[in-house]
Design a protein around this motif. Structure first.
Motif, PDB file in Angstrom:
ATOM      1  N   LEU A   1      96.031  61.564-102.422  1.00  7.59           N
ATOM      2  CA  LEU A   1      96.834  60.574-103.129  1.00  7.59           C
ATOM      3  C   LEU A   1      96.174  60.261-104.466  1.00  7.59           C
ATOM      4  O   LEU A   1      95.085  59.714-104.523  1.00  7.59           O
ATOM      5  CB  LEU A   1      96.961  59.305-102.282  1.00  7.59           C
ATOM      6  N   ASN A   2      96.826  60.635-105.539  1.00  7.31           N
ATOM      7  CA  ASN A   2      96.348  60.334-106.880  1.00  7.31           C
ATOM      8  C   ASN A   2      97.548  60.006-107.762  1.00  7.31           C
ATOM      9  O   ASN A   2      98.683  59.950-107.287  1.00  7.31           O
ATOM     10  CB  ASN A   2      95.544  61.515-107.454  1.00  7.31           C
ATOM     11  N   ALA A   3      97.300  59.765-109.047  1.00  7.15           N
ATOM     12  CA  ALA A   3      98.372  59.351-109.944  1.00  7.15           C
ATOM     13  C   ALA A   3      99.467  60.410-110.052  1.00  7.15           C
ATOM     14  O   ALA A   3     100.657  60.086-110.072  1.00  7.15           O
ATOM     15  CB  ALA A   3      97.797  59.037-111.322  1.00  7.15           C
ATOM     16  N   ARG A   4      99.058  61.673-110.117  1.00  3.67           N
ATOM     17  CA  ARG A   4     100.056  62.736-110.271  1.00  3.67           C
ATOM     18  C   ARG A   4     100.980  62.815-109.073  1.00  3.67           C
ATOM     19  O   ARG A   4     102.200  62.894-109.227  1.00  3.67           O
ATOM     20  CB  ARG A   4      99.349  64.081-110.486  1.00  3.67           C
ATOM     21  N   ARG A   5     100.414  62.782-107.890  1.00  3.50           N
ATOM     22  CA  ARG A   5     101.241  62.889-106.690  1.00  3.50           C
ATOM     23  C   ARG A   5     102.083  61.631-106.477  1.00  3.50           C
ATOM     24  O   ARG A   5     103.232  61.709-106.041  1.00  3.50           O
ATOM     25  CB  ARG A   5     100.362  63.174-105.481  1.00  3.50           C
ATOM     26  N   ALA A   6     101.505  60.473-106.763  1.00  6.07           N
ATOM     27  CA  ALA A   6     102.268  59.238-106.615  1.00  6.07           C
ATOM     28  C   ALA A   6     103.451  59.214-107.577  1.00  6.07           C
ATOM     29  O   ALA A   6     104.566  58.813-107.207  1.00  6.07           O
ATOM     30  CB  ALA A   6     101.360  58.032-106.866  1.00  6.07           C
TER      31      ALA A   6
END
Length: 287
Positions: free
Chosen positions: A49-54
């Motif tokens: 879970l990181n900014a790109r996936r979120a």
């Protein structure tokens, strides 16, 4: 046999020094430790879970919601035309437009929630059960925390009501909403009390905050998720600006409870308490 890292000469497996150059040879324990460290490093760098996936999940949710809303609009326009009405008649068009608002909101919320579940389980299944600030924290929480969340939500709704009263005292009373069929009215209530909290809190205070916090830090994550949450409700703010006070308030209160309880359930409770209070006060003011 093991080769010397310096000169490359082959040596017996139990040798401690190279027979060619005298350099120390790595022991089997050290080699095993190095391999374990490399494996651990690779695992820690695995995407989660990181900014790109979120943001990817958010984009899919918004796209699905847009498609669902357009679908309801098309069905409504076809039904409107089938009744012999003209699209150019703004007076006739106003009523079906208002009638479609609740089904659009309900279908968009449900479809967006389902898209969120599908994408989350596909991309970040393990982080959904991560209760840390950088996880989604998809847990119910204790009954005490749920009750406290409802209470904070009610208090936030009262703060919004105070802001609304002050606004109307300065700029005049808010226009009474147009009457709609009872069935659609209850659909709107169900969307506000059940569908919206269940769909929005796991997304904003769970996935988005956890992903943005891991990539950008706690302050940026709080600001970004609150701003995006406000943008999602910008239509309501344009119609009645004091809504911004309540929207920002419920976003921050829900986030605080999500971090305090390490669970998304209390944040959902805050959202529920706020929406219930706003609906109750609105019903009393327009009686």
């Amino acid at each position: 046999m093991k080769n010397c890292d310096y000169c490359g000469k082959a040596n017996e497996e139990g040798s401690l020094l190279c027979l060619g150059c005298g350099s120390p040879l790595p022991s089997p324990q050290a080699a095993g430790s190095q391999k374990a460290a490399e494996t651990s490093s690779t695992a820690s760098e695995a995407p989660g879970l990181n900014a790109r996936r979120a943001t990817t999940i958010l984009a899919v949710v918004l796209g699905v919601q847009l498609i669902a809303g357009l679908l309801v609009m098309i069905i409504g326009i076809v039904a409107f035309k089938a009744q012999g009405h003209e699209l150019g008649d703004t007076k006739q068009l106003r009523r079906p437009t208002r009638t479609m608002a609740e089904p659009i909101a309900a279908l968009a919320t449900v479809s967006g929630g389902l898209a969120m579940l599908f994408m989350s389980r596909s991309l970040i299944r393990e982080q959904l059960s991560d209760a840390s600030p950088t996880g989604a924290a998809w847990f119910i929480g204790s009954s005490k925390q749920i009750a406290q969340g409802v209470g904070i939500g009610v208090l936030t709704g009262v703060c919004y009501a105070v802001a609304a009263i002050l606004w109307m005292a300065i700029f005049g009373p808010h226009r009474k909403p147009a009457a709609i069929p009872v069935l659609l009215l209850w659909l709107g209530v169900f969307t506000a009390l059940v569908l919206a909290p269940l769909a929005e809190e796991p997304l904003f205070r769970g996935l988005l905050y956890g992903g943005y916090r891991r990539s950008f830090g706690p302050l940026s994550a709080a600001i970004l998720t609150t701003v995006i949450f406000c943008i999602m409700h910008v239509g309501q703010m344009i119609q009645f600006p004091p809504v911004m006070v309540g929207t920002v308030g419920v976003a921050l209160a829900a986030l605080w409870f999500r971090l305090r309880s390490a669970a998304i359930g209390p944040a959902i409770a805050v959202h529920f308490g706020y929406n219930a209070t706003v609906l109750a006060l609105s019903a009393m003011s327009f009686r």
